[in-house]
Scaffold this active site. Structure first.
Site, short mmCIF file in Angstrom:
data_model
loop_
_atom_site.label_atom_id
_atom_site.label_comp_id
_atom_site.label_asym_id
_atom_site.label_seq_id
_atom_site.Cartn_x
_atom_site.Cartn_y
_atom_site.Cartn_z
N HIS A 292 50.98 14.82 40.44
CA HIS A 292 51.42 14.70 39.04
C HIS A 292 52.94 14.50 38.98
O HIS A 292 53.43 13.65 38.23
CB HIS A 292 51.09 15.98 38.26
CG HIS A 292 49.62 16.24 38.04
ND1 HIS A 292 48.97 17.33 38.56
CD2 HIS A 292 48.68 15.53 37.35
CE1 HIS A 292 47.70 17.30 38.19
NE2 HIS A 292 47.49 16.23 37.47
N MET B 105 45.82 15.16 46.90
CA MET B 105 46.08 16.30 46.02
C MET B 105 45.24 16.18 44.76
O MET B 105 45.06 15.08 44.22
CB MET B 105 47.55 16.37 45.66
CG MET B 105 48.38 16.70 46.87
SD MET B 105 49.88 17.51 46.41
CE MET B 105 50.55 17.80 48.05
P1 AMP Z 1 44.54 14.62 36.06
O1 AMP Z 1 45.43 15.72 35.59
O2 AMP Z 1 43.71 14.97 37.25
O3 AMP Z 1 43.76 13.99 34.95
O4 AMP Z 1 45.52 13.49 36.59
C1 AMP Z 1 46.55 12.98 35.80
C2 AMP Z 1 47.13 11.76 36.48
O5 AMP Z 1 47.58 12.12 37.79
C3 AMP Z 1 46.08 10.65 36.68
O6 AMP Z 1 46.70 9.40 36.43
C4 AMP Z 1 45.71 10.81 38.13
O7 AMP Z 1 45.26 9.60 38.73
C5 AMP Z 1 47.02 11.24 38.73
N1 AMP Z 1 46.82 11.93 40.01
C6 AMP Z 1 45.96 12.95 40.27
N2 AMP Z 1 46.02 13.28 41.57
C7 AMP Z 1 46.92 12.46 42.15
C8 AMP Z 1 47.42 12.29 43.48
N3 AMP Z 1 47.00 13.04 44.50
N4 AMP Z 1 48.35 11.33 43.71
C9 AMP Z 1 48.79 10.54 42.69
N5 AMP Z 1 48.35 10.64 41.42
C10 AMP Z 1 47.44 11.58 41.15
#
Ligand code: AMP
Length: 281
Positions: A37, A184
């Site tokens: 994030h 992650m």
């Molecule tokens: P989430 O909180 O899981 O909905 O993720 C929010 C944003 O963070 C989304 O655009 C995800 O694709 C991105 N994201 C989650 N995990 C990762 C990661 N390991 N590396 C890069 N971006 C991530």
């Protein structure tokens, strides 16, 4: 950094910034921040003058038997991390603020929502596309950053922005990984020590697949599928949800392994479902 809970208030702030000629970046999240994030926030900070991060665990993208209630949350820690990263505004709406309870309009992105996670999580991408469209209308950013970890989500958002004429640039950010390769994810917090150990199988399988393709050692998708399946099944606590080998644009499966190729996995480690992918160019 300002912490905003109402739509009206975030809109007023963004309006003011835009009137000053500032470029606004946006990172939508469900919170419980990890370095993935934070890497998205840093990318937005580099690409724009003001960065807004939303934290909203969106009920409409969870199925009835999924983990909406127990999804990890730690708003105070998230606010602190966002502030330390240099974010300018955090938008944390309640479910009531986002959904009046009487919504009748949904955004569906056809075809791209059909395979991969769309197959195992019916209705998931309808919830994602709708909430992202709403957040785009509320925040009105110039640029929005999404992780390639959720490859299908990124494709769907790009398509939605094109089809519905949102004047927003969509940028993909690379997958941020632990030292041993595990992508992650907020859901990694669910894993027991033993499951965490086995969870490296996703990235190991993807890397093995890439090596086989780069060395021309496999030609047909069904052969690669069997190799990946057998490999993952050697790890304890694993249950494969899907192995997708296909076209990274149409998100349709292929028979012949021609580049560019997307390999995407969803694997249960105990009760926790993890996803990962690799793009082979
Ligand atoms: P989430 O909180 O899981 O909905 O993720 C929010 C944003 O963070 C989304 O655009 C995800 O694709 C991105 N994201 C989650 N995990 C990762 C990661 N390991 N590396 C890069 N971006 C991530």
């Amino acid at each position: 950094m300002i912490v905003v809970r109402e739509k009206k208030e975030i809109r007023q702030n963004v309006d003011r910034w835009k009137k000053q000629g500032l470029k606004v970046g946006f990172v939508p999240t469900m919170g419980f921040f990890h370095k993935g994030h934070l890497s998205l926030m840093k990318k937005s900070l580099k690409m724009s003058d003001r960065t807004v991060v939303s934290i909203f665990v969106n009920p409409t993208q969870f199925g009835p038997n999924e983990d909406f209630d127990k999804y990890p949350r730690d708003i105070e820690r998230d606010i602190k991390l966002a502030e330390e990263t240099g974010v300018h505004a955090v938008f944390i709406p309640t479910v009531k603020e986002m959904y009046s309870g009487n919504s009748k309009t949904w955004v569906t992105v056809e075809d791209l929502s059909k395979n991969l996670c769309g197959k195992s999580r019916p209705g998931h991408f309808k919830g994602v596309a709708t909430v992202v469209a709403k957040l785009f209308n509320i925040v009105q950013p110039d640029v929005a950053i999404f992780g390639q970890k959720d490859f299908q989500q990124l494709c769907i958002i790009k398509q939605m922005v094109k089809d519905l004429d949102f004047p927003i640039q969509i940028v993909g950010a690379p997958i941020y990984r632990e030292k041993d390769g595990l992508a992650m994810s907020s859901r990694n917090a669910y894993l027991t020590d033993e499951e965490r150990h086995s969870a490296t199988c996703l990235f190991k399988a993807l890397k093995m697949a890439k090596d086989l393709i780069d060395r021309d050692e496999v030609e047909r998708a069904k052969d690669l599928f069997s190799i990946i399946k057998s490999f993952i099944e050697t790890f304890p606590f694993t249950k494969i949800d899907y192995i997708f080998i296909g076209d990274p644009e149409s998100l349709e499966p292929v028979d012949e392994l021609k580049k560019p190729l997307l390999i995407a996995l969803a694997v249960y480690l105990g009760k926790t479902r993890l996803i990962d992918n690799i793009l082979i160019n």
